[in-house]
Design a protein around this motif. Structure first.
Motif, PDB file in Angstrom:
ATOM      1  N   ARG A 177      -0.364  -3.642   7.427  1.00 30.21           N
ATOM      2  CA  ARG A 177      -0.851  -2.420   6.304  1.00 30.21           C
ATOM      3  C   ARG A 177       0.467  -1.872   5.505  1.00 30.21           C
ATOM      4  NH1 ARG A 177      -5.896   0.141   6.261  1.00 30.21           N
ATOM      5  NH2 ARG A 177      -4.198   2.105   6.201  1.00 30.21           N
ATOM      6  N   ILE A 179       3.011  -3.333   4.657  1.00 27.57           N
ATOM      7  CA  ILE A 179       3.879  -3.981   3.980  1.00 27.57           C
ATOM      8  C   ILE A 179       3.180  -3.745   3.292  1.00 27.57           C
ATOM      9  CG2 ILE A 179       3.613  -6.867   3.486  1.00 27.57           C
ATOM     10  CD1 ILE A 179       4.275  -7.363   6.435  1.00 27.57           C
ATOM     11  N   GLY A 180       1.462  -3.878   2.804  1.00 24.18           N
ATOM     12  CA  GLY A 180       0.731  -3.886   1.729  1.00 24.18           C
ATOM     13  C   GLY A 180       0.756  -2.450   0.522  1.00 24.18           C
ATOM     14  N   GLN A 181       1.606  -1.571   1.919  1.00 22.42           N
ATOM     15  CA  GLN A 181       2.321   0.069   1.567  1.00 22.42           C
ATOM     16  C   GLN A 181       3.732  -0.256   0.370  1.00 22.42           C
ATOM     17  OE1 GLN A 181       1.972   2.497   4.805  1.00 22.42           O
ATOM     18  NE2 GLN A 181      -0.373   2.187   5.290  1.00 22.42           N
ATOM     19  N   GLY A 182       4.018  -1.095   0.786  1.00 23.88           N
ATOM     20  CA  GLY A 182       5.650  -1.685  -0.041  1.00 23.88           C
ATOM     21  C   GLY A 182       6.403  -1.513   0.918  1.00 23.88           C
ATOM     22  N   ARG A 215       5.828 -12.942   1.888  1.00 26.86           N
ATOM     23  CA  ARG A 215       5.985 -11.684   1.651  1.00 26.86           C
ATOM     24  C   ARG A 215       4.839 -10.419   0.447  1.00 26.86           C
ATOM     25  NH1 ARG A 215       8.522  -7.649   5.295  1.00 26.86           N
ATOM     26  NH2 ARG A 215       8.262  -5.422   4.822  1.00 26.86           N
ATOM     27  N   ALA A 219       0.924  -8.878   1.502  1.00 27.54           N
ATOM     28  CA  ALA A 219       0.362  -7.433   0.340  1.00 27.54           C
ATOM     29  C   ALA A 219      -0.531  -7.295  -0.020  1.00 27.54           C
ATOM     30  CB  ALA A 219       1.832  -7.058  -0.345  1.00 27.54           C
ATOM     31  N   ALA A 222      -3.222  -7.702   2.332  1.00 26.41           N
ATOM     32  CA  ALA A 222      -3.804  -5.901   3.180  1.00 26.41           C
ATOM     33  C   ALA A 222      -4.362  -4.858   1.782  1.00 26.41           C
ATOM     34  CB  ALA A 222      -1.961  -5.530   3.068  1.00 26.41           C
TER      35      ALA A 222
ATOM     36  N   ILE B  78      -2.974   0.421  -5.635  1.00 29.80           N
ATOM     37  CA  ILE B  78      -3.476  -0.122  -5.071  1.00 29.80           C
ATOM     38  C   ILE B  78      -4.390   0.857  -4.139  1.00 29.80           C
ATOM     39  CG2 ILE B  78      -2.277  -0.124  -2.142  1.00 29.80           C
ATOM     40  CD1 ILE B  78       0.150  -0.909  -3.331  1.00 29.80           C
ATOM     41  N   LEU B  82      -5.529   2.349   1.814  1.00 30.07           N
ATOM     42  CA  LEU B  82      -4.387   2.061   2.264  1.00 30.07           C
ATOM     43  C   LEU B  82      -3.296   2.001   2.568  1.00 30.07           C
ATOM     44  CD1 LEU B  82      -3.173  -1.501   3.308  1.00 30.07           C
ATOM     45  CD2 LEU B  82      -2.366  -1.727   1.244  1.00 30.07           C
ATOM     46  N   THR B  83      -2.921   3.257   1.316  1.00 29.96           N
ATOM     47  CA  THR B  83      -1.632   4.175   0.859  1.00 29.96           C
ATOM     48  C   THR B  83      -1.629   5.159   1.472  1.00 29.96           C
ATOM     49  OG1 THR B  83      -2.833   4.727  -1.181  1.00 29.96           O
ATOM     50  CG2 THR B  83      -0.889   3.294  -0.958  1.00 29.96           C
ATOM     51  N   THR B  88       0.280   4.336  -5.414  1.00 28.73           N
ATOM     52  CA  THR B  88       1.318   3.818  -5.011  1.00 28.73           C
ATOM     53  C   THR B  88       0.933   2.248  -5.998  1.00 28.73           C
ATOM     54  OG1 THR B  88       1.560   4.556  -2.554  1.00 28.73           O
ATOM     55  CG2 THR B  88       2.533   1.610  -3.664  1.00 28.73           C
ATOM     56  N   LEU B  90       1.524  -1.236  -7.758  1.00 28.25           N
ATOM     57  CA  LEU B  90       2.441  -2.731  -7.184  1.00 28.25           C
ATOM     58  C   LEU B  90       2.756  -3.615  -8.785  1.00 28.25           C
ATOM     59  CD1 LEU B  90       3.511  -4.865  -5.574  1.00 28.25           C
ATOM     60  CD2 LEU B  90       0.665  -5.773  -5.452  1.00 28.25           C
ATOM     61  N   TYR B 119       8.789  -9.322  -8.041  1.00 28.54           N
ATOM     62  CA  TYR B 119       7.925  -7.825  -8.397  1.00 28.54           C
ATOM     63  C   TYR B 119       8.242  -6.485  -7.581  1.00 28.54           C
ATOM     64  CZ  TYR B 119       7.420  -8.762  -2.640  1.00 28.54           C
ATOM     65  OH  TYR B 119       7.401  -8.738  -1.487  1.00 28.54           O
ATOM     66  N   PHE B 121       7.101  -2.115  -5.928  1.00 29.19           N
ATOM     67  CA  PHE B 121       6.351  -1.423  -5.316  1.00 29.19           C
ATOM     68  C   PHE B 121       6.210  -0.047  -6.470  1.00 29.19           C
ATOM     69  CE2 PHE B 121       5.228  -4.254  -1.902  1.00 29.19           C
ATOM     70  CZ  PHE B 121       3.896  -4.145  -2.004  1.00 29.19           C
TER      71      PHE B 121
END
Lengths: 228, 123
Positions: A177, A179-182, A215, A219, A222, B78, B82-83, B88, B90, B119, B121
């Motif tokens: 999670r 990682i999915g948020q950067g 990676r 993401a 996630a 995103i 999740l955030t 956020t 991508l 890529y 964020f």
């Protein structure tokens, strides 16, 4: 009486046989003649092109294809036959020969083969095999069927595993999670009160479980998990 | 000393027959903003929904009449789930590798994009 006769003829399975070897061809014909409802509408002994032309012209229900020498382009031949007959969903292809390894059989079936009759099987079963192919069933030697099924099950199982995150531990899922948020490894370590090495170790494990080395792909996994 | 040659690893039947892609494509109906240049040099920006995506590329419909090898930038929101509510995005970039017509009623073209490795964020 006439009506019954015409009904019986309607039920006949139209079979086209391809076999360049006279000796094997006579065996195939003898075996097929044991099936009273089987009607051999054509025999091809020359080239693949002439076989394809006969399929186009005669529109057989089942094509029995026997070749003593292994053809390097057998998959292309099968695909060509599938292209001719595929839309009509009528003509079905059965190969006769020495049974190849299971991977090759899976490849052949992917190219349009519906059955493989092993030369070591009792000849009396050839008519049964032809009937099965006609009924849109699959015919394979019994001993090969189980190993092919095992292969399919392992592939399907792997396929499902690849697509789910169920195999991750709760901690690995938390890392995913993040990682999915950067977040970077350092940020993840700070937020989860663990060392950077532990984060790396979790990510390595996630990579292995999800079968990826990217990676960005993690993401995306996630993000996907947050959508549904 | 002669080096022993390593035996070639046989390709898995799964890779050979079922999935030749390196990464799994995920079917994600995500809103994305696509930016790029039209063949006449004009910039365009269009919002669309992604059909599927992997780290290798994405597939989506687009009204803009672009050509193969057009450089595109995708910005994906995103999901806030999740955030934890934080906005956020991508940002990904790549080039078009394939285009397919959709049904005749729709003007959209289905576009396949191959991502480059960059890529980021965006907060």
């Amino acid at each position: 009486m006439k009506k019954n006769k015409s009904k019986a003829s309607e039920k006949k399975i139209k079979v086209l046989v391809y076999c360049p070897s006279d000796l094997i061809l006579s065996g195939i014909i003898k075996a097929l003649e044991k099936g009273p409802e089987i009607n051999i509408i054509g025999i091809e002994k020359s080239t693949i092109d002439s076989l394809l032309n006969s399929i186009k012209a005669d529109n057989p229900d089942v094509i029995v294809f026997s070749n003593t020498d292994p053809l390097p382009n057998i998959k292309e031949v099968c695909k060509a036959i599938k292209d001719i007959t595929g839309d009509k969903k009528k003509s079905k292809l059965m190969l006769i020969g020495n049974i190849p390894p299971q991977e090759e059989i899976v490849g052949l079936m992917n190219s349009g083969v519906r059955g493989y009759f092993d030369l070591n099987e009792p000849s009396g079963q050839l008519a049964d095999a032809t009937r099965s192919i006609y009924r849109e069933e699959i015919w394979l030697p019994r001993d090969k069927m189980s190993s092919i099924m095992d292969r399919i099950i392992s592939v399907v199982g792997r396929d499902l595993k690849e697509k789910t995150l169920d195999q991750l531990t709760p901690t690995e899922f938390k890392v995913l999670r993040h990682i999915g948020q950067g977040k970077s490894n350092e940020q993840i370590a700070n937020e989860m009160f663990i060392s950077k090495n532990t984060v790396r170790s979790h990510i390595k494990s996630i990579y292995a479980k999800l079968g990826t080395h990217s990676r960005l792909q993690l993401a995306l996994y996630a993000i996907n998990s947050a959508l549904f | 000393m002669t080096k022993k040659k390593k035996p070639k690893k046989q390709k898995d039947i799964h890779d050979q027959l079922l999935n030749r892609r390196r990464e799994w494509r995920l079917d994600m109906p995500l809103k994305a903003e696509i930016k790029g240049k039209l063949p006449n040099g004009e910039n365009f920006s269009e919002t669309t929904t992604i059909d599927n995506i992997s780290s290798g590329g994405a597939y989506f419909g687009l009204n803009a009449r672009i050509t193969i090898d057009t450089k595109l930038n995708l910005t994906i929101d995103i999901p806030s789930k999740l955030t934890d509510g934080k906005k956020t995005k991508l940002s990904l970039s790549g080039s078009t590798v394939r285009m397919e017509k959709t049904d005749s009623k729709k003007k959209k073209l289905n576009i396949a994009v191959h991502f480059n490795k960059k890529y980021k964020f965006l907060d």
